[in-house]
Design an enzyme around this catalytic site. Structure first.
Site, short mmCIF file in Angstrom:
data_model
loop_
_atom_site.label_atom_id
_atom_site.label_comp_id
_atom_site.label_asym_id
_atom_site.label_seq_id
_atom_site.Cartn_x
_atom_site.Cartn_y
_atom_site.Cartn_z
N GLN A 128 -2.58 56.39 29.24
CA GLN A 128 -1.20 55.91 29.35
C GLN A 128 -0.39 56.15 28.07
OE1 GLN A 128 0.34 54.82 32.01
NE2 GLN A 128 -1.45 54.73 33.34
N LYS A 147 -1.30 62.59 34.40
CA LYS A 147 -0.40 61.58 33.84
C LYS A 147 0.50 62.19 32.77
CE LYS A 147 -3.57 57.81 34.81
NZ LYS A 147 -3.08 57.03 35.94
N1 PMP Z 1 -7.22 54.60 31.86
C1 PMP Z 1 -5.97 54.18 32.04
C2 PMP Z 1 -5.33 53.34 30.98
C3 PMP Z 1 -5.29 54.52 33.21
O1 PMP Z 1 -4.05 54.09 33.41
C4 PMP Z 1 -5.95 55.34 34.18
C5 PMP Z 1 -5.26 55.73 35.47
N2 PMP Z 1 -4.53 54.72 36.09
C6 PMP Z 1 -7.26 55.75 33.93
C7 PMP Z 1 -7.85 55.38 32.75
C8 PMP Z 1 -8.02 56.58 34.90
O2 PMP Z 1 -7.47 57.85 34.99
P1 PMP Z 1 -7.97 58.88 36.09
O3 PMP Z 1 -7.91 58.14 37.40
O4 PMP Z 1 -7.00 60.00 36.01
O5 PMP Z 1 -9.36 59.28 35.73
#
Ligand code: PMP
Length: 400
Positions: free
Chosen positions: A197, A220
């Site tokens: 994030q 993201k």
């Molecule tokens: N860490 C944080 C702080 C997140 O916001 C997210 C996704 N919401 C993740 C990890 C996991 O990311 P991903 O689903 O792309 O592996």
């Protein structure tokens, strides 16, 4: 202007122009990224068998160019300290299963902040159970910042790893990662920073943070899904055993003995998401074509504006009040369930998220099971914030 580059913002949802305020879940993609994916498949698609033929060499070059771009983005000392993975979740599982298996033992402790996403909790629980180590939560203060006194008290020579978000996906809190890392290092503990994030919001320098591991997900940060990166300090990566076995990660295979490719290839078994790397490279070029400090300042103004506007609504409460938050606003509205709020807004074309946000311990800290979340990106505008607030006001009036 970033907004003009995002084609999806032209669409309508339920008869209204789309207002995308779910950037914490995933960001929308610039035209440049979409075109690069299409061009790659139309004219450059190849596996990356090094040296086999022209297109394989071209694909290999662009893949490695992507790695170099990630290294630059993170301020990593060398591209070889960057491993391509599917995303943050896979990166953390890789560290837990590879580094964790060799470096955790009975009685060892992994300190995990209470504001972590489940992907920075569950992989540690798995390896802790296997190695008979313990996962110990670092408490939060009422304002959503990590309790630094409690952290200092919890650290000990039993601590092997500290797992921290660079920005919370619920509270937007940015903890003092550099200071927390320096403290952990005094006890010989390693620090993993989850940048999922953070990466789209402000410049990151892993060497300045002195982070041992840093992870993020491409989707993201305006890139496709299914591609992300793990940074590890070169001397740590060098000592880590391979995680998954298969093609591309070996030097030689024999039934008697198998030897492994140098880092980072040792950690990239099988055919990687080559098109994803092309998309990631293009997204990072797009992002860094803007003045990142100016982007951070714009977002800081936007989130302050949103915070101020939302709190004019009676009964609306925003979770967390630590200064310097990223553009994530999680809130409750008296008399309305989060799912009802998201449904109401969706009818007006406004996309937010409702639920536990894969961070149940964070919500529990506020006595909640679920909440609504608006998360902003550099292409959002004050006008879109006004639309959100206007629609929420109408929801309140509809039931008054
Ligand atoms: N860490 C944080 C702080 C997140 O916001 C997210 C996704 N919401 C993740 C990890 C996991 O990311 P991903 O689903 O792309 O592996």
């Amino acid at each position: 202007m970033a907004r003009q580059d995002i084609p999806i913002l032209q669409r309508t949802v339920n008869g209204h122009p789309l207002v995308w305020l779910d950037n914490g879940a995933t960001t929308q993609k610039p035209r440049q990224v979409i075109e690069a994916l299409s061009a790659y498949y139309a004219s450059a698609n190849s596996n990356i068998h090094r040296g086999a033929h022209t297109m394989a060499r071209e694909a290999t070059n662009i893949y490695e160019e992507g790695r170099a771009a990630v290294a630059r983005l993170l301020g990593a000392p060398t591209p070889d300290s960057v491993v391509f993975v599917r995303g943050t979740t896979e990166a953390i599982n890789l560290v837990a299963q590879s580094w964790g298996r060799d470096n955790l033992g009975p009685g060892d402790e992994i300190l995990v902040s209470t504001m972590e996403h489940h992907s920075n909790i569950v992989p540690w629980q798995h390896i802790a159970k296997e190695r008979r180590a313990r996962v110990v939560p670092i408490p939060l203060l009422p304002n959503g910042q990590i309790d630094q006194n409690a952290y200092a008290d919890l650290l000990s020579f039993r601590t092997q790893l500290v797992a921290l978000s660079h920005a919370s996906n619920v509270l937007g809190t940015v903890p003092p990662v550099r200071e927390m890392t320096a403290l952990a290092h005094r006890y010989g503990a390693k620090v993993l920073v989850d940048g999922a994030q953070a990466i789209a919001h402000f410049p990151v320098d892993v060497q300045d943070l002195d982070a041992d591991f840093y992870t993020f997900s491409g989707h993201k940060v305006f890139a496709p899904t299914g591609i992300g990166a793990l940074y590890a300090k070169p001397e740590i990566l060098q000592c880590m055993r391979p995680w998954q076995g298969g093609g591309n990660m070996i030097e030689s295979v024999d039934f008697g003995q198998t030897t492994y490719a140098p880092v980072p290839h040792r950690f990239e078994a099988g055919t990687g998401h080559i098109a994803g790397v092309v998309g990631l490279l293009t997204a990072l070029n797009w992002l860094t074509s803007f003045d990142r400090q100016a982007v951070a300042t714009y977002e800081a103004h936007l989130v302050a504006y949103a915070q101020q506007a939302l709190t004019t609504l009676p009964g609306l409460e925003i979770l967390g009040s630590a200064p310097g938050r990223v553009a994530v606003l999680t809130f409750t509205l008296a008399g309305h369930e989060p799912a009802e709020i998201a449904d109401w807004l969706d009818r007006e074309g406004i996309a937010i998220r409702a639920g536990h946000h894969c961070a149940q311990p964070t919500l529990r800290h506020y006595g909640l099971q679920d909440a609504a979340r608006a998360s902003l990106a550099l292409y959002n505008t004050p006008h879109e914030v006004d639309q959100l607030v206007h629609s929420l006001r109408q929801l309140q009036q509809s039931t008054a």
